[in-house]
Design an enzyme around this catalytic site. Structure first.
Site, short mmCIF file in Angstrom:
data_model
loop_
_atom_site.label_atom_id
_atom_site.label_comp_id
_atom_site.label_asym_id
_atom_site.label_seq_id
_atom_site.Cartn_x
_atom_site.Cartn_y
_atom_site.Cartn_z
N HIS A 14 0.87 -1.20 0.00
CA HIS A 14 0.00 0.00 0.00
C HIS A 14 0.90 1.23 0.00
O HIS A 14 1.51 1.56 1.01
CB HIS A 14 -0.90 0.01 1.25
CG HIS A 14 -1.86 1.15 1.29
ND1 HIS A 14 -3.21 0.98 1.52
CD2 HIS A 14 -1.69 2.48 1.14
CE1 HIS A 14 -3.82 2.14 1.50
NE2 HIS A 14 -2.90 3.10 1.28
N HIS A 16 1.55 5.39 -1.67
CA HIS A 16 1.17 6.57 -2.45
C HIS A 16 2.42 7.17 -3.08
O HIS A 16 3.34 7.57 -2.36
CB HIS A 16 0.51 7.62 -1.55
CG HIS A 16 -0.77 7.14 -0.95
ND1 HIS A 16 -1.99 7.33 -1.54
CD2 HIS A 16 -1.00 6.44 0.19
CE1 HIS A 16 -2.94 6.77 -0.79
NE2 HIS A 16 -2.36 6.23 0.27
N LYS A 100 -9.39 -0.32 -5.61
CA LYS A 100 -9.41 0.34 -4.30
C LYS A 100 -10.76 1.00 -4.05
O LYS A 100 -11.23 1.79 -4.86
CB LYS A 100 -8.30 1.40 -4.24
CG LYS A 100 -8.24 2.20 -2.94
CD LYS A 100 -7.78 1.36 -1.77
CE LYS A 100 -7.91 2.12 -0.45
NZ LYS A 100 -6.75 2.96 -0.15
N HIS A 137 -10.47 1.14 1.99
CA HIS A 137 -10.22 2.14 3.03
C HIS A 137 -11.36 1.96 4.01
O HIS A 137 -12.49 2.40 3.75
CB HIS A 137 -10.17 3.56 2.47
CG HIS A 137 -9.85 4.57 3.53
ND1 HIS A 137 -8.64 5.20 3.64
CD2 HIS A 137 -10.59 5.00 4.59
CE1 HIS A 137 -8.64 5.99 4.71
NE2 HIS A 137 -9.82 5.88 5.29
N HIS A 175 -4.46 -0.68 5.94
CA HIS A 175 -3.98 0.10 7.09
C HIS A 175 -4.89 -0.03 8.32
O HIS A 175 -5.45 0.95 8.81
CB HIS A 175 -3.77 1.58 6.74
CG HIS A 175 -4.83 2.21 5.87
ND1 HIS A 175 -6.16 2.15 6.14
CD2 HIS A 175 -4.71 2.91 4.72
CE1 HIS A 175 -6.82 2.79 5.20
NE2 HIS A 175 -5.96 3.27 4.32
N ASP A 248 1.45 2.63 3.50
CA ASP A 248 0.62 3.84 3.35
C ASP A 248 1.50 5.10 3.40
O ASP A 248 1.04 6.16 3.84
CB ASP A 248 -0.49 3.91 4.40
CG ASP A 248 -1.61 4.86 4.01
OD1 ASP A 248 -1.69 5.22 2.82
OD2 ASP A 248 -2.39 5.24 4.90
O1 DOR Z 1 -3.19 9.31 5.83
C1 DOR Z 1 -3.58 9.05 4.72
N1 DOR Z 1 -3.05 9.62 3.62
N2 DOR Z 1 -4.58 8.17 4.58
C2 DOR Z 1 -5.15 7.93 3.40
O2 DOR Z 1 -6.06 7.15 3.36
C3 DOR Z 1 -4.72 8.67 2.19
C4 DOR Z 1 -3.36 9.15 2.31
C5 DOR Z 1 -3.01 10.17 1.26
O3 DOR Z 1 -3.29 9.95 0.08
O4 DOR Z 1 -2.44 11.21 1.61
ZN ZN Z 2 -3.35 5.09 1.64
#
Ligand code: DOR
Ligand code: ZN
Length: 346
Positions: A14, A16, A100, A137, A175, A248
């Site tokens: 997971h 970003h 997702k 999520h 998460h 995450d």
């Molecule tokens: O803390 C987070 N940041 N939780 C999420 O679900 C998304 C993520 C983000 O994209 O910044």
């Molecule tokens: Zn995330």
């Protein structure tokens, strides 16, 4: 005590990566240690169709520095208008490894997420049929539900009904932050797994709020009470194949974290493996680190484990940057609050 540990190269289930200058800045932080990662689709606009995922994958590979290897495992952002045939084609081509689900309004860039869960039934049916996992999520967004209860309520109101309606659907609770989530995952023998982040093994809600507000510890789902952090540590270090690492890691520029309405996300890519080695050592579970970071995830997704290895070596405190630079802005690296002693030789 062991001073050196060689494990199969880990994956991040997971992650970003964003786009543009931010992508270029954060990608090497992950690719340095990790072979593959499940790439979150919450860009603006989101990665909805197979063609969006193919274009995003190309941008990720183009941003990878020469000499680094990394395989992005792409996902699609589920909307109420997602076309089951487009999803099936993206899966059949090998491009997409998961879909997702963001409840609308749950987190960063989730405005296009799902409000009416009946509308996604045909996609979920197709996913169950072709064996494509749903990553959730897991938070409800109803205003009357306290933010610290949103994950536990999601299990009862959304996750359990969805799983009963689609018994063949593979689901990853992303998460997880509560003992209720860990217990729910343990109550199911097949087809349900959970990712656990690095930071939720380290911080509880006091870290965010005691002695002043710490925006760099704010993420979603928000960290809960200490008893939940301990439940997550027990799950992650148990060796149970249903739990695996999903960092995450979610970069935001510092000026948007240190803001009157600060963004949610902890950026842990840089030091995740050193933090995890410290956590597993604290729990007397270094022999189970490999299961959590390198074996259980591929097992759940039905992918081969990585053939090459990394070596972690215990020594003097390791150094890592407090911030990284991204397109003229800075991103703060997660501070576990204690020195780290495990160096990674990748
Ligand atoms: O803390 C987070 N940041 N939780 C999420 O679900 C998304 C993520 C983000 O994209 O910044
Ligand atoms: Zn995330």
């Amino acid at each position: 005590m062991s001073t050196s540990l060689t494990i199969r190269r880990p994956d991040d289930w997971h992650l970003h990566l964003r786009d543009g200058a931010m992508l270029k800045a954060v990608l090497p932080e992950t690719a340095r240690h990790f072979a593959r990662a499940i790439i979150m689709p919450n860009l603006v606009p989101p990665v909805v169709r197979g063609s969006d995922a193919a274009a995003y994958r190309d941008r990720i590979l183009a941003a990878l520095p020469d000499g680094m290897a990394f395989e992005p495992l792409m996902t699609l952002y589920l909307t109420e208008d997602t076309d089951p045939e487009d999803v099936a084609a993206a899966h059949a081509s090998g491009l997409v490894k998961a879909v997702k689900l963001y409840p609308a309004g749950a987190t960063t860039n989730s405005a296009s997420g799902v409000k009416d869960f009946d509308r996604i039934a045909p996609v979920l049916e197709k996913m169950a049929e072709i064996g494509l996992p749903l990553c959730t999520h897991g938070e409800v967004t109803a205003a009357e539900i306290d933010i610290f209860d949103r994950e536990a309520v999601f299990i009862d109101r959304v996750l359990d009904p969805v799983r009963r309606a689609h018994p063949g659907l593979k689901v990853v609770m992303e998460h997880i932050t509560t003992s209720q989530a860990a217990d729910y995952v343990r109550s199911v023998d097949r087809g349900l797994g959970a990712t656990i982040t690095t930071h939720h093994l380290v911080i509880n809600r006091n870290h965010i709020l005691v002695g002043g507000i710490r925006p760099h510890y704010y993420c979603l789902p928000v960290a809960k009470r200490e008893e939940h952090r301990l439940a997550l540590r027990a799950a992650a270090t148990s060796g149970d194949a249903r739990f695996f690492l999903g960092t995450d890691s979610a970069p935001h520029p510092d000026h948007l974290k240190e803001h009157p309405c600060g963004c949610a996300g902890c950026f842990t890519a840089t030091n995740t493996m050193s933090v995890l080695a410290e956590v597993f050592e604290q729990e007397g579970a270094l022999d189970r680190l490999e299961a959590f970071v390198s074996l259980n995830g591929p097992g759940f997704y039905g992918l081969p484990v990585n053939e090459d290895t990394i070596t972690l070596t215990r020594g003097d405190a390791v150094t890592y940057p407090a911030k990284i630079e991204a397109g003229g802005e800075t991103v703060t690296v997660f501070d576990p609050g204690y020195p780290l002693h495990w160096r990674v030789d990748a």
